[in-house]
Design a protein around this motif. Structure first.
Motif, mmCIF file in Angstrom:
data_model
loop_
_atom_site.group_PDB
_atom_site.id
_atom_site.type_symbol
_atom_site.label_atom_id
_atom_site.label_comp_id
_atom_site.label_asym_id
_atom_site.label_seq_id
_atom_site.Cartn_x
_atom_site.Cartn_y
_atom_site.Cartn_z
ATOM 1 N N PRO A 1 19.172 10.876 2.423
ATOM 2 C CA PRO A 1 20.589 10.633 2.697
ATOM 3 C C PRO A 1 20.785 10.181 4.146
ATOM 4 C CG PRO A 1 20.258 12.760 1.639
ATOM 5 C CD PRO A 1 18.907 12.265 2.034
ATOM 6 N N GLY A 2 21.855 9.389 4.388
ATOM 7 C CA GLY A 2 22.169 9.010 5.759
ATOM 8 C C GLY A 2 22.094 7.518 6.006
ATOM 9 N N ASP A 3 22.353 7.143 7.274
ATOM 10 C CA ASP A 3 22.418 5.729 7.629
ATOM 11 C C ASP A 3 21.421 5.366 8.725
ATOM 12 O OD1 ASP A 3 23.516 6.983 9.778
ATOM 13 O OD2 ASP A 3 25.410 5.875 9.774
ATOM 14 N N GLN A 4 20.288 6.051 8.729
ATOM 15 C CA GLN A 4 19.266 5.778 9.733
ATOM 16 C C GLN A 4 17.931 5.425 9.066
ATOM 17 O OE1 GLN A 4 19.365 9.507 11.961
ATOM 18 N NE2 GLN A 4 20.525 8.496 13.588
ATOM 19 N N VAL A 5 17.077 4.795 9.845
ATOM 20 C CA VAL A 5 15.703 4.529 9.418
ATOM 21 C C VAL A 5 14.766 5.210 10.409
ATOM 22 C CG1 VAL A 5 13.926 2.769 9.049
ATOM 23 C CG2 VAL A 5 16.284 2.325 8.347
ATOM 24 N N HIS A 6 13.895 6.074 9.926
ATOM 25 C CA HIS A 6 12.898 6.739 10.770
ATOM 26 C C HIS A 6 11.555 6.061 10.516
ATOM 27 C CE1 HIS A 6 15.819 9.952 11.489
ATOM 28 N NE2 HIS A 6 16.030 9.968 10.188
ATOM 29 N N LEU A 7 10.978 5.531 11.574
ATOM 30 C CA LEU A 7 9.676 4.870 11.460
ATOM 31 C C LEU A 7 8.634 5.712 12.181
ATOM 32 C CD1 LEU A 7 10.810 1.225 12.293
ATOM 33 C CD2 LEU A 7 10.273 2.138 10.025
ATOM 34 N N LYS A 8 7.584 6.073 11.458
ATOM 35 C CA LYS A 8 6.483 6.853 12.043
ATOM 36 C C LYS A 8 5.205 6.051 11.860
ATOM 37 C CE LYS A 8 8.321 9.903 9.409
ATOM 38 N NZ LYS A 8 8.636 11.055 8.541
ATOM 39 N N LEU A 9 4.558 5.728 12.958
ATOM 40 C CA LEU A 9 3.431 4.809 12.920
ATOM 41 C C LEU A 9 2.155 5.512 13.403
ATOM 42 C CD1 LEU A 9 3.428 1.123 14.028
ATOM 43 C CD2 LEU A 9 1.788 2.676 15.110
ATOM 44 N N ILE A 10 1.083 5.276 12.674
ATOM 45 C CA ILE A 10 -0.238 5.807 13.033
ATOM 46 C C ILE A 10 -1.194 4.635 13.184
ATOM 47 C CG2 ILE A 10 -2.187 7.234 12.295
ATOM 48 C CD1 ILE A 10 -0.270 8.755 10.490
ATOM 49 N N VAL A 11 -2.035 4.714 14.204
ATOM 50 C CA VAL A 11 -3.154 3.776 14.347
ATOM 51 C C VAL A 11 -4.441 4.562 14.156
ATOM 52 C CG1 VAL A 11 -4.408 2.267 15.918
ATOM 53 C CG2 VAL A 11 -1.907 2.262 15.920
ATOM 54 N N LYS A 12 -5.320 4.047 13.323
ATOM 55 C CA LYS A 12 -6.542 4.803 13.028
ATOM 56 C C LYS A 12 -7.736 3.874 13.018
ATOM 57 C CE LYS A 12 -7.765 8.842 10.382
ATOM 58 N NZ LYS A 12 -9.043 8.500 9.776
ATOM 59 N N GLY A 13 -8.814 4.289 13.654
ATOM 60 C CA GLY A 13 -10.011 3.471 13.726
ATOM 61 C C GLY A 13 -10.895 3.617 12.498
ATOM 62 N N GLY A 14 -11.838 2.694 12.369
ATOM 63 C CA GLY A 14 -12.706 2.680 11.198
ATOM 64 C C GLY A 14 -13.699 3.828 11.165
ATOM 65 N N GLY A 15 -14.165 4.271 12.324
ATOM 66 C CA GLY A 15 -15.180 5.321 12.346
ATOM 67 C C GLY A 15 -14.717 6.613 11.717
ATOM 68 N N SER A 16 -13.548 7.070 12.127
ATOM 69 C CA SER A 16 -13.044 8.325 11.566
ATOM 70 C C SER A 16 -12.591 8.134 10.123
ATOM 71 C CB SER A 16 -11.906 8.869 12.424
ATOM 72 O OG SER A 16 -10.818 7.975 12.479
ATOM 73 N N GLU A 17 -12.005 6.971 9.816
ATOM 74 C CA GLU A 17 -11.538 6.751 8.450
ATOM 75 C C GLU A 17 -12.711 6.724 7.467
ATOM 76 O OE1 GLU A 17 -8.613 6.964 7.530
ATOM 77 O OE2 GLU A 17 -8.469 6.065 5.543
ATOM 78 N N ASN A 18 -13.844 6.188 7.905
ATOM 79 C CA ASN A 18 -15.015 6.128 7.035
ATOM 80 C C ASN A 18 -15.545 7.514 6.683
ATOM 81 O OD1 ASN A 18 -14.843 3.386 7.135
ATOM 82 N ND2 ASN A 18 -16.638 3.074 8.433
ATOM 83 N N SER A 19 -15.135 8.524 7.419
ATOM 84 C CA SER A 19 -15.596 9.886 7.151
ATOM 85 C C SER A 19 -14.681 10.639 6.193
ATOM 86 C CB SER A 19 -15.693 10.664 8.468
ATOM 87 O OG SER A 19 -16.619 10.051 9.343
ATOM 88 N N THR A 20 -13.679 9.964 5.665
ATOM 89 C CA THR A 20 -12.754 10.594 4.720
ATOM 90 C C THR A 20 -13.498 11.053 3.463
ATOM 91 O OG1 THR A 20 -10.945 9.214 5.478
ATOM 92 C CG2 THR A 20 -10.700 10.203 3.305
ATOM 93 N N LYS A 21 -13.151 12.237 2.988
ATOM 94 C CA LYS A 21 -13.779 12.772 1.768
ATOM 95 C C LYS A 21 -12.705 13.264 0.800
ATOM 96 C CE LYS A 21 -17.975 12.323 3.395
ATOM 97 N NZ LYS A 21 -18.795 11.195 2.922
ATOM 98 N N LEU A 22 -13.014 13.084 -0.484
ATOM 99 C CA LEU A 22 -12.160 13.625 -1.542
ATOM 100 C C LEU A 22 -13.001 14.533 -2.423
ATOM 101 C CD1 LEU A 22 -9.501 13.701 -3.219
ATOM 102 C CD2 LEU A 22 -10.440 11.783 -4.536
ATOM 103 N N TYR A 23 -12.545 15.752 -2.621
ATOM 104 C CA TYR A 23 -13.239 16.715 -3.476
ATOM 105 C C TYR A 23 -12.297 17.095 -4.611
ATOM 106 C CZ TYR A 23 -16.230 17.318 0.661
ATOM 107 O OH TYR A 23 -17.055 17.100 1.741
ATOM 108 N N MET A 24 -12.791 16.977 -5.830
ATOM 109 C CA MET A 24 -12.000 17.421 -6.980
ATOM 110 C C MET A 24 -12.571 18.762 -7.428
ATOM 111 S SD MET A 24 -9.751 15.079 -7.080
ATOM 112 C CE MET A 24 -8.871 15.468 -8.591
ATOM 113 N N LEU A 25 -12.053 19.827 -6.825
ATOM 114 C CA LEU A 25 -12.545 21.165 -7.113
ATOM 115 C C LEU A 25 -11.876 21.716 -8.360
ATOM 116 C CD1 LEU A 25 -12.514 22.726 -3.510
ATOM 117 C CD2 LEU A 25 -14.287 21.336 -4.597
ATOM 118 N N THR A 26 -12.410 22.826 -8.832
ATOM 119 C CA THR A 26 -11.763 23.549 -9.923
ATOM 120 C C THR A 26 -10.972 24.712 -9.320
ATOM 121 O OG1 THR A 26 -13.655 25.023 -10.208
ATOM 122 C CG2 THR A 26 -13.637 22.974 -11.501
ATOM 123 N N PRO A 27 -9.949 25.173 -10.010
ATOM 124 C CA PRO A 27 -9.148 26.272 -9.448
ATOM 125 C C PRO A 27 -9.982 27.505 -9.121
ATOM 126 C CG PRO A 27 -7.995 25.242 -11.275
ATOM 127 C CD PRO A 27 -9.361 24.633 -11.244
#
Length: 281
Positions: A135-161
């Motif tokens: 709701p409202g009449d504003q735009v909030h912009l949040k910007l991130i810059v990220k390098g390739g080295g750290s992004e390449n270390s991203t991991k996804l784990y599909m664990l069980t409960p």
């Protein structure tokens, strides 16, 4: 209905690109200086001191804090009482990124085709964009810059409960160990737990928008973050992988409801160059 010209959006995004690359946020600087009081390893301490000097020089001389000026992610929260005039919001954001990188002589790192024709697009577009409406009449912009080295270390784990919180801890620590120096520690370890695989990735990325070390409002999760930080720093990876007590400055955890049979865990590592900036229009 409030009207906002696309040029206002583009100019704002261009300025955010400059700020993010040249001026690391004060909360990160504070965390880096506190870390220097905790680091026992001489090489680790010297590394933290050099990183502190580096960010000071970048700010004073308006040069990039890291040679990898990365890719850009923009989170846009758009008020339902806002009308963008003169073009489309997405086009305005992309134009702003191109303008910001060109004007400030920042390295363009995006390639057109990831598989067969890795030609640089020349202006660091396209940025990754995510929209939410509020709701409202504003735009909030949040910007991130990220390098390739750290992004390449991203991991996804599909664990069980059944693997539960302890399983999440093991996954996060494993991700940090596997990254070692490649993600440029000291890190901000951003973790998304729950949702689907894609949702977990998204909330992990959004966790990097928080001020460094700001605790989750849910005390149970905040305690979990403190325990994770202790375990991550016990790995001994240390600043830039030189060994020491400060592998991470903080752990940020975000959660989302998930399926009864699922426990997705996304680990997104933010390197020592915590580059983010935001504006409200």
């Amino acid at each position: 209905m409030r009207e906002i010209p696309v040029s206002t959006i583009s100019d704002a995004v261009a300025e955010l690109c400059r700020i993010a690359n040249f001026e690391l946020p004060q909360d990160f600087v504070t965390a880096l200086r506190v870390a220097q009081t905790k680091e026992a390893s001489p090489r680790g301490l010297r590394t933290l001191q050099l990183l502190d000097q580096n960010q000071e020089v970048a700010r004073a001389e308006q040069v990039p804090s890291c040679q990898d000026t990365g890719f850009v992610i923009v989170f846009a929260d758009v008020g339902t009482e806002v009308k963008i005039i003169g073009g489309e919001l997405e086009e305005a954001i992309q134009a702003g990124v191109g303008k910001g990188y060109k004007q400030n002589y920042l390295r363009a790192s995006m390639v057109e085709d990831p598989l067969f024709n890795r030609t640089n697009t020349g202006n660091n577009t396209p940025a990754m964009t995510h929209y939410e409406f509020e709701p409202g009449d504003q735009v909030h912009l949040k910007l991130i810059v990220k390098g390739g080295g750290s992004e390449n270390s991203t991991k996804l784990y599909m664990l069980t409960p059944a693997q539960g919180a302890e399983g999440v801890k093991k996954a996060v620590v494993e991700a940090v160990r596997m990254a070692g120096p490649n993600a440029c520690p000291p890190l901000v370890v951003c973790v998304g737990v729950g949702g689907t695989a894609d949702k977990a990735m998204l909330i992990a990325k959004k966790a990097s928008l928080r001020e460094v070390g700001s605790p989750h409002p849910d005390e149970r999760i905040a305690q979990f973050e403190r325990e994770l930080l202790e375990e991550v720093n016990a790995t001994g990876v240390g600043p830039q992988g030189y060994g020491g007590r400060v592998t991470a400055l903080a752990v940020h955890v975000e959660t989302f409801p998930t399926h009864i049979a699922s426990l997705p865990v996304a680990v997104n590592l933010q390197c020592h160059a915590v580059r983010r900036a935001s504006v409200t229009i």
